[in-house]
Design an enzyme around this catalytic site. Structure first.
Site, short mmCIF file in Angstrom:
data_model
loop_
_atom_site.label_atom_id
_atom_site.label_comp_id
_atom_site.label_asym_id
_atom_site.label_seq_id
_atom_site.Cartn_x
_atom_site.Cartn_y
_atom_site.Cartn_z
CB SER A 131 -0.93 0.03 1.21
OG SER A 131 -1.68 1.23 1.18
CE LYS A 149 -3.15 -2.38 -0.26
NZ LYS A 149 -3.85 -2.22 -1.47
CG HIS A 202 -4.94 -1.03 3.79
ND1 HIS A 202 -5.17 -0.47 2.54
CD2 HIS A 202 -4.12 -0.17 4.43
CE1 HIS A 202 -4.54 0.66 2.44
NE2 HIS A 202 -3.88 0.88 3.57
CG ASN A 203 -7.38 -1.74 -0.61
OD1 ASN A 203 -6.38 -1.46 0.04
ND2 ASN A 203 -7.34 -1.90 -1.92
CD GLU A 233 -7.49 3.09 0.01
OE1 GLU A 233 -6.52 2.36 0.35
OE2 GLU A 233 -7.73 3.35 -1.18
C1 6PG Z 1 -3.21 1.38 -1.65
C2 6PG Z 1 -4.57 1.59 -2.28
C3 6PG Z 1 -4.61 1.19 -3.71
C4 6PG Z 1 -5.95 1.63 -4.33
C5 6PG Z 1 -6.95 0.52 -4.23
C6 6PG Z 1 -8.37 0.94 -4.23
O1 6PG Z 1 -3.25 0.81 -0.60
O2 6PG Z 1 -2.21 1.83 -2.19
O3 6PG Z 1 -5.50 0.83 -1.57
O4 6PG Z 1 -4.36 -0.16 -3.77
O5 6PG Z 1 -6.38 2.81 -3.76
O6 6PG Z 1 -6.68 -0.33 -5.32
O7 6PG Z 1 -8.76 1.34 -5.49
P1 6PG Z 1 -10.22 1.80 -5.78
O8 6PG Z 1 -10.54 2.84 -4.75
O9 6PG Z 1 -10.16 2.35 -7.16
O10 6PG Z 1 -11.10 0.60 -5.68
#
Ligand code: 6PG
Length: 435
Positions: A129, A183, A186-187, A190
Site C-alpha cells: 500500500s 490488504k 485495509h482497502n 480506506e
Molecule cells: C493502496 C490503495 C490502492 C488503491 C486501491 C483501491 O493501498 O495503495 O488501496 O491499492 O487505492 O486499489 O482502489 P479503488 O478505490 O479504485 O477501488
C-alpha cells in the site's frame, strides 16, 4: 549472464518501476522484465549508473538472479498473474520465491500458494500500500506465505518499507492468503475513511463554507487526533484551483466514483462470516450511488427533500462534525478489525492485530496517528472483543456521542446523505443495547 542479482521484478508499470528504484536505492541489485521489451529498455536507459539489469526474455531474467530467486510480480490482479506464473514455472528451481505484490483476491492467492508449493516453489502474496509515491519512498507491506520465506525476504522488505519510530512498516502477516486478505481489509477501511471524509465535506459545504475555508478546517483537523494522510490530502485537494477558470477543482470534477473491487470483496467476505461492517458497506454503496449520475440528476427534480438551509453556528458545526467523523472512523476500524479477527481465527492465521495496525501507521493510504492507539489496545488485551471496548476508544466514543448524534440528526433534518456516519452510529447504539 551471471546469476547474481539480489532481486527480480516483472511488470514495469509505474508501481513496478518505483518499487524497483526503491529496492535498488537500498543497495540491492535488481533484474527487471516487462512483457514489451521497449518498456524494459527505456526504463533501464533512463536510470544509468544504477544496479539494474534489463532482461528481454524471461529465461534471461531468471538466469540473472541469485538463488533462492526472489521474483516479484507487479502485474494486474487476476488472469495476468496466473499467466506470468505459468511462464515462470518451467524456469524456476526448488525453493525459489514468487511474490505477488498486486491487489489479488486472497482466495486466488491461496490457490496459487497450493499450486506453487506442490511444485516445490514458494509463493508470497504481499499487499503493498501507498500508491506510486509509497512504492518509491517506502510503502506499507503485508506479506503472507510460508514462514520460511519471511527470513529470506525480511532484509529486502524491511529495507524498502516506510518507517515509523524507527520500525519498518512490514511484518509477516501469516500463511497462504493472509497477506492479501489483510490488504483487502485495509482497502475496505480506506473506502470507509474516504466516505466519512466526503460526508464531513458535504455537511460543511451545506453550511455555506467555501473550499478554502473547508481546507483550513481539514488542515486544523490534521493537527489533532484526526491526523492522517487522507485528511491531509483532502485539505490539499480542496485548495486546488483549475488553472484556466480559477475555480476550485473539486467543483469541476464529475461526482462519480469508480471502484476496482477490493471494497466489494470485503463486503462479500463479511457476509460469508456474519460480521457487521455497516460503515464499510455504506461506503461501497455510496460509491455505487455516486456512479449513477444520470439517475441522480433525473431524480433530483422529482423527489423532494426538506426546505431551508443548514442553520448552525459554523464554529460549532466544525466541532460537531469533527466528533462525528472521529467516532465514525473508530467504528469503521472496529468493524474491519472484527472481520479480520474472525477470519484470522477461522483460518488459523495467527494474525497479530496490534502488529498489523502498527505497520499501517506509515507508508499506506490509511496511515494515521490514531493507529498507534489501536496497537496499544491489542498489546494491552490480546483478547479484546471489540475496539470500542479498549479504554482509550471507549473514552473517545463516550465523549463524542452527543455531537455525533447531533450531526446525524441535523443531516437527516436537512436531507444531507450521511450513510456512513449514520450506519456507524446505528452500529454503536445497537452494540451497546443490553436489550
Ligand atoms: C493502496 C490503495 C490502492 C488503491 C486501491 C483501491 O493501498 O495503495 O488501496 O491499492 O487505492 O486499489 O482502489 P479503488 O478505490 O479504485 O477501488
Amino acid at each position: 549472464m551471471t546469476a547474481n542479482n539480489d532481486f527480480g521484478l516483472i511488470g514495469l508499470a509505474v508501481m513496478g518501476q518505483n518499487l524497483v528504484l526503491n529496492v535498488e536505492s537500498r543497495g540491492f541489485s535488481v533484474s527487471v522484465y516487462n512483457r514489451s521489451s521497449e518498456v524494459t529498455e527505456a526504463f533501464v536507459a533512463r536510470h544509468p549508473g544504477k544496479r539494474l539489469q534489463g532482461a528481454l526474455t524471461l529465461a534471461d531474467f531468471v538466469a540473472s538472479l541469485a538463488r533462492p530467486r526472489k521474483v516479484m510480480l507487479m502485474v494486474k490482479a487476476g488472469a495476468p498473474v496466473d499467466a506470468v506464473i505459468e511462464q515462470l514455472l518451467p524456469l524456476l528451481d526448488k525453493d525459489d520465491i514468487v511474490i505477488d505484490g498486486g491487489n489479488s483476491l486472497y482466495t486466488d492467492t491461496e490457490r496459487r500458494d497450493a499450486y506453487l508449493s506442490a511444485e516445490g516453489l514458494r509463493f508470497v502474496g504481499a499487499g503493498v500500500s501507498g500508491g506510486e509515491e509509497g512504492a518509491r519512498k517506502g510503502p506499507s507491506i503485508m506479506p503472507g506465505g510460508p514462514a520460511s520465506t519471511w527470513e529470506v525476504m525480511k532484509p529486502v522488505f524491511e529495507a524498502i518499507a516506510a518507517r515509523v519510530d524507527g520500525q519498518p512498516c512490514v511484518i509477516h502477516i501469516g500463511p497462504g492468503g493472509a497477506g492479501h486478505y489483510v490488504k483487502m481489509i485495509h482497502n475496505g477501511i480506506e473506502y470507509g475513511d474516504m466516505q466519512l471524509i466526503c460526508e464531513a465535506y458535504a455537511l460543511l459545504r451545506a453550511a455555506g463554507m467555501s473550499t478554502d475555508e473547508m481546507a483550513d478546517v481539514f488542515d486544523s483537523w490534521n493537527d489533532g487526533d484526526l491526523q492522517s494522510y487522507l485528511i491531509q490530502i483532502t485539505a490539499k485537494a480542496l485548495r486546488q484551483r483549475d488553472p484556466v477558470s480559477g475555480q476550485p477543482v473539486v467543483d469541476l470534477i464529475l461526482d462519480k466514483a469508480g471502484q476496482k473491487g477490493t471494497g466489494q470483496w470485503t463486503l462479500i467476505n463479511a457476509a460469508e462470516n456474519a460480521v457487521v461492517i455497516s460503515t464499510i458497506n455504506a461506503a461501497v454503496e455510496a460509491r455505487v450511488l455516486s456512479s449513477m449520475k444520470s439517475a441522480r440528476l433525473a431524480a433530483s427534480s422529482r423527489l423532494q427533500g426538506p426546505a431551508g438551509a443548514l442553520d448552525v453556528d459554523r464554529k460549532r458545526l466544525v466541532a460537531l462534525v469533527h466528533d462525528a467523523l472521529y467516532a465514525s472512523k473508530i467504528i469503521s476500524y472496529a468493524q474491519g478489525l472484527d472481520l479480520m479477527r474472525t477470519m484470522g481465527e477461522k483460518k488459523g492465521w495467527g494474525l497479530d492485530l496490534g502488529g498489523i495496525a502498527g505497520i499501517w501507521r506509515g507508508g499506506c493510504i490509511i496511515r494515521a496517528r490514531f493507529l498507534g492507539h489501536i496497537t496499544e489496545a491489542w498489546r494491552a488485551d490480546a483478547g479484546l472483543a471489540n475496539l470500542m471496548l479498549a479504554p482509550f476508544f471507549t473514552r473517545v466514543l463516550n465523549g463524542s456521542q452527543a455531537g455525533w448524534r447531533e450531526v446525524v440528526a441535523l443531516a437527516v433534518g436537512q436531507g444531507i446523505a450521511v450513510p456512513a456516519m449514520s450506519a456507524s452510529l446505528g452500529y454503536y447504539d445497537s452494540y451497546r443495547c443490553a436489550r
